[in-house]
Enzyme design. Sequence first.
Site, PDB file in Angstrom:
ATOM      1  N   ASP A 157       6.505  17.855  20.280  1.00  0.00           N
ATOM      2  CA  ASP A 157       5.495  18.717  20.885  1.00  0.00           C
ATOM      3  C   ASP A 157       4.982  19.688  19.832  1.00  0.00           C
ATOM      4  OD1 ASP A 157       3.913  19.414  22.991  1.00  0.00           O
ATOM      5  OD2 ASP A 157       5.342  20.814  23.876  1.00  0.00           O
TER       6      ASP A 157
ATOM      7  N   TYR B  53       1.820  22.671  18.696  1.00  0.00           N
ATOM      8  CA  TYR B  53       1.450  24.020  19.144  1.00  0.00           C
ATOM      9  C   TYR B  53       0.040  24.283  18.657  1.00  0.00           C
ATOM     10  CZ  TYR B  53       2.917  28.985  19.970  1.00  0.00           C
ATOM     11  OH  TYR B  53       3.100  30.277  20.427  1.00  0.00           O
TER      12      TYR B  53
ATOM     13  N   HIS C  91      -4.081  29.474  22.992  1.00  0.00           N
ATOM     14  CA  HIS C  91      -2.756  29.634  23.592  1.00  0.00           C
ATOM     15  C   HIS C  91      -1.811  30.346  22.616  1.00  0.00           C
ATOM     16  CE1 HIS C  91       1.022  28.704  25.656  1.00  0.00           C
ATOM     17  NE2 HIS C  91       1.465  28.213  24.522  1.00  0.00           N
TER      18      HIS C  91
ATOM     19  N   ARG D 296       3.683  40.261  20.706  1.00  0.00           N
ATOM     20  CA  ARG D 296       3.745  40.991  19.440  1.00  0.00           C
ATOM     21  C   ARG D 296       2.504  41.835  19.174  1.00  0.00           C
ATOM     22  NH1 ARG D 296       5.603  35.920  18.384  1.00  0.00           N
ATOM     23  NH2 ARG D 296       3.543  35.284  17.680  1.00  0.00           N
TER      24      ARG D 296
ATOM     25  N   GLU E  14       2.437  23.512  31.158  1.00  0.00           N
ATOM     26  CA  GLU E  14       1.669  23.568  29.923  1.00  0.00           C
ATOM     27  C   GLU E  14       0.696  22.402  29.935  1.00  0.00           C
ATOM     28  OE1 GLU E  14       4.235  24.023  26.439  1.00  0.00           O
ATOM     29  OE2 GLU E  14       4.330  26.176  26.870  1.00  0.00           O
TER      30      GLU E  14
ATOM     31  N   GLU F 103      -1.534  19.882  28.353  1.00  0.00           N
ATOM     32  CA  GLU F 103      -1.582  19.307  27.011  1.00  0.00           C
ATOM     33  C   GLU F 103      -2.229  17.922  27.021  1.00  0.00           C
ATOM     34  OE1 GLU F 103       1.922  19.444  24.631  1.00  0.00           O
ATOM     35  OE2 GLU F 103       2.775  21.184  25.679  1.00  0.00           O
TER      36      GLU F 103
ATOM     37  N   ASP G 179       3.885  19.803  30.119  1.00  0.00           N
ATOM     38  CA  ASP G 179       5.194  20.131  29.550  1.00  0.00           C
ATOM     39  C   ASP G 179       5.795  21.284  30.366  1.00  0.00           C
ATOM     40  OD1 ASP G 179       7.235  19.815  27.635  1.00  0.00           O
ATOM     41  OD2 ASP G 179       6.465  21.508  26.487  1.00  0.00           O
TER      42      ASP G 179
ATOM     43  N   ARG H 230      10.275  29.659  31.671  1.00  0.00           N
ATOM     44  CA  ARG H 230      10.093  30.724  30.669  1.00  0.00           C
ATOM     45  C   ARG H 230      11.310  31.619  30.543  1.00  0.00           C
ATOM     46  NH1 ARG H 230       6.194  28.438  27.874  1.00  0.00           N
ATOM     47  NH2 ARG H 230       4.382  27.989  29.164  1.00  0.00           N
TER      48      ARG H 230
ATOM     49  N   GLN I  86      13.935  29.775  28.592  1.00  0.00           N
ATOM     50  CA  GLN I  86      13.457  29.669  27.213  1.00  0.00           C
ATOM     51  C   GLN I  86      13.624  30.989  26.443  1.00  0.00           C
ATOM     52  OE1 GLN I  86       9.355  28.363  27.148  1.00  0.00           O
ATOM     53  NE2 GLN I  86       9.164  28.529  24.925  1.00  0.00           N
TER      54      GLN I  86
ATOM     55  N   TYR J  80      16.074  30.612  23.021  1.00  0.00           N
ATOM     56  CA  TYR J  80      15.315  29.953  21.957  1.00  0.00           C
ATOM     57  C   TYR J  80      15.519  30.532  20.567  1.00  0.00           C
ATOM     58  CZ  TYR J  80      11.460  33.186  20.941  1.00  0.00           C
ATOM     59  OH  TYR J  80      10.716  34.232  20.499  1.00  0.00           O
TER      60      TYR J  80
ATOM     61  N   LYS K 143      12.789  23.482  28.403  1.00  0.00           N
ATOM     62  CA  LYS K 143      11.775  22.427  28.323  1.00  0.00           C
ATOM     63  C   LYS K 143      12.306  21.041  28.697  1.00  0.00           C
ATOM     64  CE  LYS K 143       8.414  24.701  25.948  1.00  0.00           C
ATOM     65  NZ  LYS K 143       6.994  24.714  26.306  1.00  0.00           N
TER      66      LYS K 143
ATOM     67  N   THR L 229       9.003  16.424  31.655  1.00  0.00           N
ATOM     68  CA  THR L 229       7.653  16.399  31.095  1.00  0.00           C
ATOM     69  C   THR L 229       6.910  15.283  31.821  1.00  0.00           C
ATOM     70  OG1 THR L 229       8.518  17.071  28.939  1.00  0.00           O
ATOM     71  CG2 THR L 229       6.304  16.112  28.963  1.00  0.00           C
TER      72      THR L 229
ATOM     73  N   THR M 178       0.000  23.553  24.314  1.00  0.00           N
ATOM     74  CA  THR M 178      -0.820  24.017  25.430  1.00  0.00           C
ATOM     75  C   THR M 178      -2.249  24.262  24.988  1.00  0.00           C
ATOM     76  OG1 THR M 178       1.141  25.121  26.231  1.00  0.00           O
ATOM     77  CG2 THR M 178      -0.936  25.704  27.295  1.00  0.00           C
TER      78      THR M 178
ATOM     79  N   GLU N 121       0.048  32.679  30.571  1.00  0.00           N
ATOM     80  CA  GLU N 121      -1.218  33.292  30.182  1.00  0.00           C
ATOM     81  C   GLU N 121      -2.016  33.776  31.389  1.00  0.00           C
ATOM     82  OE1 GLU N 121      -2.985  30.613  26.807  1.00  0.00           O
ATOM     83  OE2 GLU N 121      -1.427  29.523  27.879  1.00  0.00           O
TER      84      GLU N 121
END
Lengths: 432, 432
Positions: free
Chosen positions: B136, B138, B143, B152, B212, B214, B246, B250, B253, B257, B266, B270, B363, B377
Site C-alpha cells: 500500500d 501513500y 490526503h 503536525r 480509505e 484507493e 483499505d 485508527r 493504528q 504504529y 489495517k 481490505t 487514500t 479527514e
Amino acid sequence: MAATWVPDVSPDSPFSLANIPFGIISSPANPAPHVAIAIGSQVLDLKVLSSYPDFDDLFPALKNYPGIFSNSTLNEFAALGRPVHREVRSTIQNLLSAETSRPEILKDNLGLRQDAVLPQQKVKMHLPMSIGDYTDFYAGFHHAYYVGALFRGPQAALQPNYTHLPVGYHGRASSIVVSGTPIKRPFGQIITDPTAEPKHPTTAPSRRLDIELELGCFISIPNEMGSPIKVTNAEDHIFGYVLLNDWSARDIQTWEYVPLGPFNGKNFATTISPWIVLADALEPFRTKQIDNWTPLQGYLNEGKEENIFGIELQVDLETPQGDSTRICTTSSKYLMWSFPQMIAHHTLGGCPLRTGDLLGSGTISGPSQGERGSFLELSEGGRKDIMLQGMDVRRFLKDGDRITIQGVCGEPGQKVGFGECTGQILQATPQL
Amino acid sequence: MAATWVPDVSPDSPFSLANIPFGIISSPANPAPHVAIAIGSQVLDLKVLSSYPDFDDLFPALKNYPGIFSNSTLNEFAALGRPVHREVRSTIQNLLSAETSRPEILKDNLGLRQDAVLPQQKVKMHLPMSIGDYTDFYAGFHHAYYVGALFRGPQAALQPNYTHLPVGYHGRASSIVVSGTPIKRPFGQIITDPTAEPKHPTTAPSRRLDIELELGCFISIPNEMGSPIKVTNAEDHIFGYVLLNDWSARDIQTWEYVPLGPFNGKNFATTISPWIVLADALEPFRTKQIDNWTPLQGYLNEGKEENIFGIELQVDLETPQGDSTRICTTSSKYLMWSFPQMIAHHTLGGCPLRTGDLLGSGTISGPSQGERGSFLELSEGGRKDIMLQGMDVRRFLKDGDRITIQGVCGEPGQKVGFGECTGQILQATPQL
C-alpha cells in the site's frame, strides 16, 4: 534417545535422531523438488520412502494423502496439524533408530537404503514452504532497547507500546530465499549528508548493508478471517521453526521509514535455513522469556512461564579473503514475546493466518557486546569498527562477505539444530 | 466505439463495450469459479465461450492455454502480458458489437448466447487474483497533506521524504476480500485516555473504524529478484485496476504504529471491486498527476506528462436504517505518484514483483471538504460530525453501516468503470 544406524552422524550434528527436521530437496534421481528429513550428514528422501509398499501401514495418518511427500512444498503436510507431525516424526525416529522395531523396512533393506538415504552434499535444498504472508516482529528485548538508546538515549529507548504488545509489521514474502542464495547489494535512495537541510537524497548502492539474526516460525493450521487464535491454543497452529536473516539496508531504511515503516530497506531479501525444525523437537528446550514488568492484556496471558526456547545462536562472517570471525554468540531466550503471544496479537482483530505464513521474531541480541545480532548494534550505530580475523574491520557488510547463522540446542549426540542460514553479498548491478 | 447487441446495457453502465473488465464468477451451471467479463448488466462467461469449437481460431494467442478461462483466478491470463490482453479484449469487443464481423459465433448463436450471456445477479463474484504480496502506497497528495497537517500542523504536514519517493509499506494479502464480503469490527489495543501518562491500553472493539478510498493495481509480468523494473517499462507489468477500500482502525493504528508502521490497524480486512479493468481500457483517460516541485531521481522520471488516470470516484454511506448519503466525490487525478513510479521504486533494490501482486495507491482525497477519502479527514480528526441523510451523523463507522465506493470514466454509452466496491460493518464478536 537411542543412537541411529545411519552412518556419519557426528555427535556435533544438529540433525541427531532427536531432531528430524523437514525440508524440500531435489536429487539427481528425483530432480523435481520433494520432501526429505535430515539425519546427520545425510537426508532420508521421503518421496523415495513412500514408494515402499507398506508405506500406508507405516504412516496411517497419511493414508489419504498419497502424494504428500512428492509435493514441492511442505504446506500440505503442515496443514495436517501437530498430532500428525508428531506421529510421523516418531515413526521416522523409530525407522532410523539402531534399535528400530521395523529393521526390515529400511535398516536391513539395502536397496531402499541406497535410494532413500543420500548424502546432503548430493542434494539441493529449496524453499521449504509456499509463503503467503511474512510478518516480522520486534520481540528481541535487548535489540529494541539498544537500538532505541542509540537513537533516542536510554531514557526513551523503548517506545511506550513496546511492553504492552508484540510490535510487528508486514514484510515481503516474494523475496524470501533459501540459505545459500547470493544476496545482491540493493540500490536505494540514501542521504549521504545527514546534516544538510533540506534533505538531499541520491540513488546509490546501500553503504550500510546489515543483517538481523532472527528465529522464524511457520504456521500450520489456519484461522478463519474474523476468528482470533487464543494464546493458549496458538501452539496448535505452529508447524516449526527456522533461522532467519532479515537483511537490512540501514541507510535506505532511515530515509524511507517515516511514517509507514521499513520498505525497500528490507524487501530486497530475507534468507531462511532450509530445514524446518518441528515444534515438538524444540519442546525439551523451553525456557522463560525476558521479564515484562507491564501487566499483560488478557489475550496475551499464557498462564505459564516457559514460553520460549533457549537456542544457542551464532553468527560468523567470512571475508572475501576467506578469514572467518564469529561476530555474535547469543540465545533465543532474549525474546520478550513468545510466538504464541505474537500469534494471539496478530489475529486479535481477525487477521487470518494461512498455512505457510512466516513470522519472524525480530532481531535477537543479548545484553553484552558480543551478543548483538546486527551490525548496527555491533558497530554502535556505525561509529565503531568491528575487529575481524585477517587484520580486517567492518562497520557494515562489504561485497563478497559471507554471513552464516547457526542455532542449536542440546547435548552432543542428541543435538537439535537448524544447520546453516548463509548468504554471500554480491556487488550491486550498475543501474538502468 | 459502436453499440453492443447485448440487451440491458444502460448508457450509465460502467461496463460498456469500451470497457470489458475481467473477473471470476461462479454460476448455477458452472459452480466452480472461472473467468468472465462484464457487459452492461450481464456477464459473458468465457469458460462457456471456450467450449465453442472455433475458440482457438478466435483467440490464437490462447491456443497453448486451453484451460485458461476455467481457472479459479486470472493469474495465468495476467502473466501472458499486455499484448495478449489487448488482443483478447479486442476480439471480445468485436463479438459483442452490434456490427460484429463474426455474428455466427455468439450474436446469432442463440444456444451459446443462452449459456454464455448471464445476468450479473445470477452469478457470484470471487476474488479475481491469487495475491502473493500486497503493498500500500501513500500517493494521494491531499490526503497525506491534510492528515499530516491534522497531526503536525501545516508547516510540517509532509514528511521530508514525501516528494522524493513514493512512500509505501507492506500490507496483508490474506485479508483481501471481494466486494460484498461483510467486515467485522476488529478488537485491538486502544488508548481510551490519550492524556494519561503512562499510557494505559485496553483491549476493546475499535471505536474509530474508518475507510480509505484507493485505486488498486494488479501486476502481470513478474521481475526477477535483483532486477529492477525501469519506470519507462513499468506499464508492461500492469494487468489492470480495481477500486480498493483499505479499512483502517485508527485507534488501534495510533497506538501500535511507532516505529514499524501500521499492523493490526489495517490487516483485518481490505476490500477490492470484483472486476479488473484492463490497463488498455483506461488509456483514453490519462491526465497529469499532481505537480511535484522536487527534482526527481532519475529512476522515477517517466519523461512524459500524462501518467495517471482521471477516474471520478465517489463514496456512499448507507446507515442501518437505509438512508444513503454521498460522503465523498473526488478523482484519482489527485495522486502525486503514478503506478509506474511506484513499480520502479518498489523494485529499485531488486524486490521481485510477482503476477497477481497488488499495489494500492494510498487514500485519494481532493483539496476541498467534500473530496476527502477517509472519515479521519471528513471528521477533521474525529472532532466534527459528518451530516447524513435521516438526521444522523458520523465521525467514524457504526455497526451496520454499508460503504460503497464507485469509480467511472467516460461519456454515457461508453463508460469505463469498476462497479461497486462495497462492504457492511458487522459488530465485533465478544472476545475469547
